[in-house]
Design a protein around this motif. Structure first.
Motif, short mmCIF file in Angstrom:
data_model
loop_
_atom_site.label_atom_id
_atom_site.label_comp_id
_atom_site.label_asym_id
_atom_site.label_seq_id
_atom_site.Cartn_x
_atom_site.Cartn_y
_atom_site.Cartn_z
N TRP A 56 0.87 -1.19 0.00
CA TRP A 56 0.00 0.00 0.00
C TRP A 56 0.90 1.23 0.00
O TRP A 56 1.76 1.37 0.87
CB TRP A 56 -0.89 0.03 1.25
N THR A 57 0.70 2.11 -0.99
CA THR A 57 1.61 3.24 -1.12
C THR A 57 0.91 4.48 -1.68
O THR A 57 -0.21 4.39 -2.19
CB THR A 57 2.80 2.86 -2.05
N TYR A 58 1.57 5.63 -1.55
CA TYR A 58 1.21 6.85 -2.27
C TYR A 58 2.50 7.29 -2.94
O TYR A 58 3.56 7.25 -2.31
CB TYR A 58 0.78 7.97 -1.33
N SER A 59 2.44 7.74 -4.20
CA SER A 59 3.67 8.19 -4.87
C SER A 59 4.05 9.59 -4.37
O SER A 59 3.20 10.33 -3.86
CB SER A 59 3.48 8.22 -6.39
N LEU A 60 5.32 9.95 -4.55
CA LEU A 60 5.77 11.30 -4.17
C LEU A 60 4.98 12.35 -4.95
O LEU A 60 4.64 13.42 -4.43
CB LEU A 60 7.27 11.47 -4.43
N GLU A 61 4.66 12.02 -6.19
CA GLU A 61 3.88 12.94 -7.02
C GLU A 61 2.49 13.14 -6.42
O GLU A 61 1.99 14.27 -6.32
CB GLU A 61 3.77 12.36 -8.44
N ASP A 62 1.86 12.03 -5.98
CA ASP A 62 0.54 12.13 -5.32
C ASP A 62 0.63 13.06 -4.10
O ASP A 62 -0.26 13.88 -3.86
CB ASP A 62 0.08 10.76 -4.77
N PRO A 113 9.41 2.57 -2.71
CA PRO A 113 8.15 3.30 -2.57
C PRO A 113 7.69 3.37 -1.11
O PRO A 113 7.91 2.42 -0.34
CB PRO A 113 7.16 2.47 -3.41
N PHE A 114 7.13 4.52 -0.74
CA PHE A 114 6.60 4.77 0.61
C PHE A 114 5.69 3.61 1.03
O PHE A 114 4.75 3.27 0.34
CB PHE A 114 5.84 6.10 0.54
#
Length: 535
Positions: A56-62, A113-114
């Motif tokens: 489960w992640t959020y991108s830096l761009e998000d 990735p986060f």
């Protein structure tokens, strides 16, 4: 009104405002507050985590799109309401979902990735560290993620130069400072409540446990520096100002308060950071946070320990299930009413059924129900089956039926709280309730007071939320007087005029809940059979 409008306008122009931005799991919210700490403008941005390669992640761009958009919408709100453009702000604060894993190399590049708090991929690390430290290390904690990466022999670990959380990452990018508020830091690694920093003995134990790996870093070198509420945490740099405000209007040099986690901002927003107080958030899931006077006598896997933004120890009991099953039953009554040709007002339906529960037998007349839509770690269930059961001689009527469904929505929570209140003798003077369970006047409060055997208060402003909470922390840093504690600042300057209602526990209800919980504990075998046999 004209003058008030002008006062607010002048505060905006002269940078007497304070901004708080919180990144929740589905929404990023920016709240601007005025000199009286009340919100004057806000903006929000919806976002969703992604499930990529089993993470489960959020991108830096998000992350940046979301932060910039919520800031932008807040400035548009200011422009629309007050006709001015924001160029400076008194202070800014960031908060976000706690825990998780963000690791960077010395060039400042994200190594993997986060990994958010939602990931349950660190069971082995969580168990080993809990044993090593004799301290409960939940799977979502940052240190569990780091240690699991080491156990998995992930190559990136050798290159780590800095490890932080989501709030810490944003703060670092805007100020150049790798720091965290103590409440947020307490979800990365255990805190020593005397030094208000990471537990030095456990840091040493961790370094010894990984010594054979020969990494170029030691744990204390990569973790953020810990700060307490009110301390200075750096200022907005030129690059930071451009990153936050893409229009280029915002000027650098604005002070930032220590970044905090959503648990800490929730405590601030409900004025429950003093010892012997706590807050309960009851909606789809339910959690209670109680500020302790001292350490617990032993490790309990049911209880997570974090701290307030001032560094006091907090015991947290978190349960996956609360009102979903209750809401499903109310939906069934709605269907019945409509089938009878009655038009239904949902608020009235909830109020009628909830109030009916107050007419029931104190122990729900021998009825039993489980609200487990999903698993519940406190009672050791990896999956759930909502269940209602009674014996032929139970007193089966609407009042008892509604009462048992309200009681069971707090059943798992009560199981965890009893460890604190009964086994550990934790003292509670008052609990603040917020969330959907408390919407119907008095009912949820009465049931919660019975479960906790403590007074429960509900504030009209409990809906302001975490973005407002972090704005208040930034306001405290900016406006506090010498030696003024956060407790005093909240009580005298933020919540002095706030109206709340307090309900004391009714001894009859307390006894009834205790009877119910005996039945609930005994009946867990029925729930187990349902999970095993109803696929």
């Amino acid at each position: 009104m004209g003058l008030e409008m002008n006062d607010v306008k002048n505060a905006i122009i002269n940078g007497k405002t304070v901004l708080g931005i919180e990144l929740g799991s589905t929404r990023i919210k920016a709240v601007l507050i005025g000199e009286d700490n009340a919100p004057i403008a806000s903006g929000s941005h919806d976002w969703e985590n992604r499930y990529i390669n089993n993470i489960w992640t959020y991108s830096l761009e998000d992350i940046w799109t979301g932060v910039q958009d919520s800031y932008q919408k807040m400035t548009e709100d200011v422009k629309e309401q007050y006709g001015v453009t924001i160029q400076t702000i008194g202070a800014i604060g960031f908060s976000a979902m706690m825990h998780g894993y963000m690791a960077f190399n010395k060039e400042g590049e994200l190594l993997v990735p986060f990994r958010t708090w939602r990931n349950t991929i660190t069971e082995e690390a969580s168990e080993e560290l809990t044993k090593l430290f004799s301290y409960n290390i939940p799977q979502r904690w940052s240190i569990a993620h780091l240690y699991q990466s080491i156990l998995n022999k992930e190559e990136h670990v050798a290159d780590i130069s800095l490890q932080t959380t989501l709030a810490g990452y944003i703060h670092w990018k805007l100020t150049g400072q790798n720091v965290l508020g103590v409440g947020e830091a307490s979800g990365m690694f255990p805190i020593d409540i005397d030094t208000k920093s990471y537990n030095a003995h456990m840091i040493q134990q961790f370094n010894e446990a990984i010594a054979s790996q020969n990494f170029s870093w030691k744990l204390e070198e990569i973790l953020p520096k810990v700060l307490v509420a009110g301390e200075d945490a750096g200022v907005l740099t030129k690059e930071g100002a451009k990153l936050l405000d893409v229009t280029g209007q915002l000027r650098p040099g604005i002070p930032l308060c220590p970044p905090e986690g959503d648990a800490g901002t929730g405590m601030v927003a409900t004025n429950s950071i003093a010892k012997r107080t706590g807050n309960v958030s009851a909606g789809t899931s339910v959690f209670a946070m109680i500020v302790l006077e001292k350490e617990l006598s032993k490790v309990y896997k049911e209880i997570d320990l974090v701290t307030t933004p001032t560094g006091n120890l907090v015991a947290m009991v978190h349960c996956n299930n609360c009102t979903s099953d209750l809401n499903a039953w109310v939906g069934l009554f709605k269907e019945f009413a409509e089938a009878m040709g009655v038009e239904v007002d949902m608020n009235k339906l909830f109020a009628t059924l909830y109030n009916k529960a107050l007419e029931g037998d104190s122990d729900c007349g021998g009825l039993l129900s489980y609200n487990y839509f999903s698993g519940e770690h406190i009672t050791n269930f990896e999956e759930g089956r909502p269940l209602f059961v009674r014996s032929p001689e139970s007193n089966f009527n609407l009042a008892n039926f509604m009462r048992v469904n309200l009681f069971t929505s707090l059943g798992a929570l009560k199981t965890g709280l009893d460890i604190l209140l009964k086994q550990e003798g934790v003292q509670l003077d008052e609990i603040l309730g917020h969330g959907g369970l408390f919407k119907t006047k008095d009912v949820g409060q009465k049931i919660m007071a019975a479960a906790m055997d403590a007074p429960v208060s509900v504030m009209e402003t409990a809906g302001e939320g975490g973005a407002w909470g972090i704005a208040i922390l930034a306001s405290y840093m900016l406006n506090k007087e010498d030696n003024e504690t956060l407790d005093d600042y909240l009580t005298q300057k933020v919540f002095a005029e706030k109206i709340g209602t307090k309900i004391d526990p009714d001894p009859r209800d307390v006894d009834g809940f205790n009877e119910f919980i005996k039945r609930y504990t005994k009946g867990l075998a029925i729930e187990r059979a349902a999970v095993d046999n109803l696929k």
